[in-house]
Design a protein around this motif. Structure first.
Motif, short mmCIF file in Angstrom:
data_model
loop_
_atom_site.label_atom_id
_atom_site.label_comp_id
_atom_site.label_asym_id
_atom_site.label_seq_id
_atom_site.Cartn_x
_atom_site.Cartn_y
_atom_site.Cartn_z
N GLU A 43 -2.17 0.07 5.56
CA GLU A 43 -2.38 0.11 4.11
C GLU A 43 -1.39 1.07 3.44
O GLU A 43 -0.90 0.80 2.34
CB GLU A 43 -3.82 0.51 3.78
N ASN A 44 -1.09 2.17 4.07
CA ASN A 44 -0.15 3.16 3.51
C ASN A 44 0.81 3.77 4.53
O ASN A 44 1.81 4.37 4.14
CB ASN A 44 -0.94 4.32 2.87
N LYS A 47 4.79 3.11 4.74
CA LYS A 47 5.55 3.17 3.50
C LYS A 47 6.59 4.30 3.55
O LYS A 47 6.54 5.17 4.42
CB LYS A 47 4.60 3.36 2.32
N HIS A 80 4.66 -2.91 6.36
CA HIS A 80 4.53 -2.83 4.90
C HIS A 80 4.79 -1.40 4.48
O HIS A 80 4.06 -0.51 4.88
CB HIS A 80 3.12 -3.25 4.50
N GLN A 87 5.38 4.96 -4.22
CA GLN A 87 5.24 5.67 -2.94
C GLN A 87 6.61 5.93 -2.30
O GLN A 87 6.75 5.87 -1.07
CB GLN A 87 4.28 4.93 -2.01
N GLU A 127 7.38 -5.81 -4.71
CA GLU A 127 7.12 -5.63 -6.15
C GLU A 127 8.35 -5.28 -6.97
O GLU A 127 8.30 -4.39 -7.82
CB GLU A 127 6.00 -4.59 -6.34
N GLN A 203 0.53 -11.55 -3.03
CA GLN A 203 -0.50 -10.54 -2.76
C GLN A 203 -1.90 -11.07 -3.06
O GLN A 203 -2.84 -10.86 -2.31
CB GLN A 203 -0.23 -9.27 -3.55
N GLU A 232 -2.40 -9.71 0.44
CA GLU A 232 -3.26 -8.57 0.05
C GLU A 232 -4.50 -9.06 -0.69
O GLU A 232 -4.94 -8.46 -1.68
CB GLU A 232 -2.47 -7.58 -0.83
N TRP A 264 -7.15 -7.26 1.72
CA TRP A 264 -6.65 -5.88 1.55
C TRP A 264 -7.76 -4.87 1.79
O TRP A 264 -8.13 -4.11 0.89
CB TRP A 264 -5.97 -5.72 0.19
O1 G3I Z 1 -4.03 10.71 1.62
C1 G3I Z 1 -4.03 11.37 0.35
C2 G3I Z 1 -4.98 12.54 0.38
O2 G3I Z 1 -4.53 13.48 1.31
C3 G3I Z 1 -5.05 13.12 -1.02
O3 G3I Z 1 -5.97 14.15 -1.05
C4 G3I Z 1 -5.44 12.07 -2.03
C5 G3I Z 1 -5.47 12.60 -3.46
O4 G3I Z 1 -4.97 11.69 -4.38
O5 G3I Z 1 -4.51 11.03 -1.97
C6 G3I Z 1 -4.44 10.39 -0.70
O6 G3I Z 1 -3.46 9.41 -0.76
C7 G3I Z 1 -3.81 8.21 -1.46
C8 G3I Z 1 -3.60 7.04 -0.51
O7 G3I Z 1 -3.81 5.83 -1.20
C9 G3I Z 1 -4.53 7.08 0.68
O8 G3I Z 1 -5.86 6.95 0.27
C10 G3I Z 1 -2.91 8.08 -2.67
O9 G3I Z 1 -3.21 9.10 -3.60
C11 G3I Z 1 -3.11 6.73 -3.30
O10 G3I Z 1 -2.13 6.56 -4.32
C12 G3I Z 1 -2.92 5.64 -2.27
O11 G3I Z 1 -3.18 4.40 -2.89
C13 G3I Z 1 -2.63 3.28 -2.24
C14 G3I Z 1 -1.74 2.53 -3.22
O12 G3I Z 1 -1.25 1.37 -2.59
C15 G3I Z 1 -0.56 3.38 -3.65
O13 G3I Z 1 0.19 2.72 -4.60
C16 G3I Z 1 -3.76 2.40 -1.78
O14 G3I Z 1 -4.49 3.05 -0.74
C17 G3I Z 1 -3.23 1.06 -1.25
O15 G3I Z 1 -4.29 0.18 -1.05
C18 G3I Z 1 -2.29 0.47 -2.29
O16 G3I Z 1 -1.78 -0.73 -1.76
C19 G3I Z 1 -0.90 -1.46 -2.61
C20 G3I Z 1 0.11 -2.15 -1.73
O17 G3I Z 1 0.76 -1.19 -0.90
C21 G3I Z 1 1.12 -2.93 -2.55
N1 G3I Z 1 0.47 -3.85 -3.45
C22 G3I Z 1 -0.59 -3.27 -4.29
C23 G3I Z 1 -1.61 -2.54 -3.45
C24 G3I Z 1 -2.72 -2.00 -4.32
O18 G3I Z 1 -2.28 -1.02 -5.20
#
Ligand code: G3I
Length: 301
Positions: A43-44, A47, A80, A87, A127, A203, A232, A264
């Motif tokens: 999921e992350n 990246k 991914h 990111q 994207e 997605q 997704e 997703w």
């Molecule tokens: O791991 C940190 C943590 O240590 C911290 O305390 C916390 C505070 O904000 O953040 C945590 O990281 C977060 C991460 O997810 C893990 O949970 C990020 O802030 C957060 O921005 C991140 O969001 C991800 C997002 O992409 C980022 O743009 C989502 O999990 C993930 O599902 C999402 O996936 C994207 C695809 O990659 C591309 N298409 C859209 C999809 C949905 O947005």
């Protein structure tokens, strides 16, 4: 068949999910993921910000956790994503022009080389197209390095891992609209000029409706000579959730080159869409009506 992965395999397809490394120690989560899914997307963890936290210094621990879990459980991995305007690590956000282009291509080469042989399909670029009616590219620091940045990324990925399938991935591309048509034109151009692209990821982060030309859109990409995957999928909970999941599944099954579907996340509380309850398992890990609608559609194929 009694699981999503086995049911999809009856027609040669996969059924996948996004996995978060820090949830693999949750036994309910890991049990469902292992039982139901045959393709795993990090999921992350793969990246740019995760894999290259400082320039040319790579960090694969969390990505490897997912890749190893997948391999140990007989699953394939979707990488991914190599390049995405979101990111990006802080250091890359501070670059532009030639320095950013060079860093971006180095990132593609290094990460795809590290994972060579372990990735079924890479989302090479994620994207990069604008929302709205322009059909053009999204403005980003990567785009400002030159319109050819996407093809440069695909060529670098092919050179680094010749056996991985290379995909362009985007959202709001679920029907025939200006954005999906812009991507369609890019893919057609890439195919005509021999730029290495193998697939397009739709997605499919969906609300309470689905475009009526969802299948036709998959079909037109397939007709360009690329595979299509739903990468997704999640659908806002409401009266139509199970029907929309079923429509997506049937549409993919109806197109020979639609080779797999990924949702997703595993349970509703694992979703990035807080409160939408958009997945196939509820927060306790029970199968939802939407799960049954997908399974039945797969088994009917
Ligand atoms: O791991 C940190 C943590 O240590 C911290 O305390 C916390 C505070 O904000 O953040 C945590 O990281 C977060 C991460 O997810 C893990 O949970 C990020 O802030 C957060 O921005 C991140 O969001 C991800 C997002 O992409 C980022 O743009 C989502 O999990 C993930 O599902 C999402 O996936 C994207 C695809 O990659 C591309 N298409 C859209 C999809 C949905 O947005």
């Amino acid at each position: 068949a009694s699981t999503l992965g086995a049911a999809a395999a009856q027609s040669g397809r996969y059924f996948g999910t996004a996995i978060a490394a820090n949830k693999l120690s949750d036994s309910t989560y890991a049990t469902i993921a292992n039982r139901e899914f045959t393709m795993i997307t990090a999921e992350n963890e793969m990246k740019w910000d995760a894999t290259e936290p400082s320039q040319n210094s790579f960090s694969y621990g969390r990505g490897d956790q997912i890749a190893t879990w997948a391999r140990n459980n007989g699953k394939q991995v979707r990488g991914h994503a190599l390049l995405w305007h979101a990111q990006m690590p802080g250091w890359a956000q501070n670059l532009s022009g030639t320095a950013l282009r060079t860093a971006a291509i180095n990132h593609v080469t290094k990460v795809a080389t590290y994972y060579r042989g372990k990735i079924h399909t890479w989302d090479v670029v994620n994207e990069a197209f604008a929302d709205g009616g322009s059909g053009g590219r999204r403005d980003s620091s990567l785009q400002r390095t030159g319109n050819d940045w996407i093809e440069a990324a695909f060529r670098a990925a092919r050179a680094a891992d010749p056996n991985a399938k290379l995909c362009y991935n985007d959202y709001n591309t679920d029907g025939i609209n200006a954005k999906s048509t812009g991507i369609y034109a890019m893919v057609r151009d890439f195919k005509s000029r021999g730029v290495p692209i193998d697939c397009v990821g739709l997605q499919s982060h969906l609300g309470t409706t689905i475009p009526s030309d969802y299948q036709a859109n998959i079909q037109r990409f397939a007709d360009l000579g690329v595979d299509v995957q739903i990468t997704e999928l999640d659908v806002e909970q409401g009266g139509n959730q199970a029907n929309i999941y079923q429509t997506v599944t049937r549409a993919c099954l109806a197109v020979a080159r639609c080779t797999g579907i990924t949702v997703w996340g595993v349970r509703d509380n694992d979703s990035w869409r807080t409160g939408a309850n958009p997945l196939l398992f509820d927060s306790s890990g029970n199968k939802k009506v939407a799960y049954t609608s997908v399974l039945n559609a797969l088994n009917a194929a």
